[in-house]
Scaffold this active site. Structure first.
Site, PDB file in Angstrom:
ATOM      1  CG  ASP A 183       0.639   6.472   1.206  1.00 43.84           C
ATOM      2  OD1 ASP A 183       1.474   5.919   1.945  1.00 43.84           O
ATOM      3  OD2 ASP A 183       0.404   6.106   0.051  1.00 43.84           O
ATOM      4  CG  HIS A 188       5.661   7.891  -1.262  1.00 42.32           C
ATOM      5  ND1 HIS A 188       5.817   7.506  -2.572  1.00 42.32           N
ATOM      6  CD2 HIS A 188       4.806   6.984  -0.691  1.00 42.32           C
ATOM      7  CE1 HIS A 188       5.089   6.424  -2.788  1.00 42.32           C
ATOM      8  NE2 HIS A 188       4.468   6.094  -1.673  1.00 42.32           N
TER       9      HIS A 188
END
Length: 294
Positions: A183, A188
């Site tokens: 991911d 993030h």
């Protein structure tokens, strides 16, 4: 309109071959906080697979991102949030395998100020079905076309004190390690992208919180017996920041203590409701879910 619900729902299912080996499993476990005392998760000679590994198996983008590549979807990634994740395990996950994943969007809900896409994925190998998962993708600013709203009832928090509370520290570099499982959403890792998405700093992957919470439940109630997990459904109700500490409250579903594995006959089937909060920001849960065991 960037979303074309009719075209999305008419899209043919996509079939993909995925493979994984022991190192992929070990990296995932490290990414959700496994350490030196967790050899069942980190040492190849003792390796067991936490079922939440299914959400990253094959090393590709998670379902919440795969939904954005479906014909009829053209949206800004900065407007996308992971709203929920469900997983049903048909048999224990092997430490290495090659499998076929078939995905399709099964629903597009109009939430007024947002849209919610539900991507369903069925994964099988030569021995049959392995798991079924559903990822809910929330796209801010893409609702209002007059479509069906879909389910909207929010579960109430259990009354009374939890049956048990456990805490798990989130490392400052947790998101950077977890993203290596596939991911690579810059939300993030990149402060500038996080700011564009409305956050003051990068946030932890929802699926990292999802995996950390399941591991805590399995280790607390089942002594690490990962094969007993049958299903796990969770809503992401807030964000976690790297460096925080998770506090997980565990309740029997509907207040029935006999439903909790470990409170009665060893190995008995049951379920547990879990609510996770970030210590210091307890007023808003970050995850609300249910794990069922066989």
């Amino acid at each position: 309109m960037p979303l074309d619900p009719a075209r999305i729902l008419a899209a043919e299912p996509r079939s993909t071959r995925i493979s994984w080996a022991e190192k992929d499993v070990q990296l995932y476990h490290l990414g959700i906080g496994a350490g030196p005392d967790d050899l069942r998760y980190t040492l190849e000679s003792r390796l067991h697979v936490l079922p939440a590994f299914a959400t990253v198996a094959g090393g590709g983008a998670p379902g919440v991102i795969r939904a954005l590549s479906v014909p009829g979807v053209d949206v800004d990634l900065a407007r996308v949030l992971h709203a929920g994740q469900s997983l049903t395990v048909h048999r224990p996950l092997p430490t290495r395998a090659t499998a076929t994943a078939v995905s399709e969007v099964t629903a597009v809900h109009d939430k007024g100020n947002a849209a919610l896409l539900v991507l369903r994925t069925e994964v099988s190998d030569t021995d049959g079905p392995l798991w079924t998962e559903e990822a809910q993708t929330y796209v801010r600013g893409e609702g209002g076309w007059g479509g069906a709203r879909g389910p909207s009832a929010r579960p109430t928090l259990p009354a009374g004190p939890p049956w048990r509370t456990v805490t798990r520290a989130v490392r400052a570099d947790q998101a950077l390690l977890y993203r290596l499982s596939g991911d690579l959403n810059p939300l993030h890792a990149d402060p500038e992208f996080a700011a564009r998405a409305g956050f003051d700093r990068p946030v932890l992957h929802g699926l990292c919180t999802y995996g950390m919470a399941l591991k805590a439940v399995v280790d607390t109630l089942l002594g690490g017996e990962v094969g007993r997990v049958r299903s796990y459904r969770a809503r992401f109700t807030g964000v976690v920041y790297p460096g925080e500490t998770l506090s997980l409250d565990l309740w029997p579903p509907e207040g029935d203590p006999d439903a909790v594995p470990g409170s009665g006959e060893s190995g008995a089937p049951g379920a547990v409701r879990l609510v996770a909060r970030a210590v210091g920001r307890e007023e808003t849960p970050v995850l609300d879910g249910t794990v069922r065991f066989g």
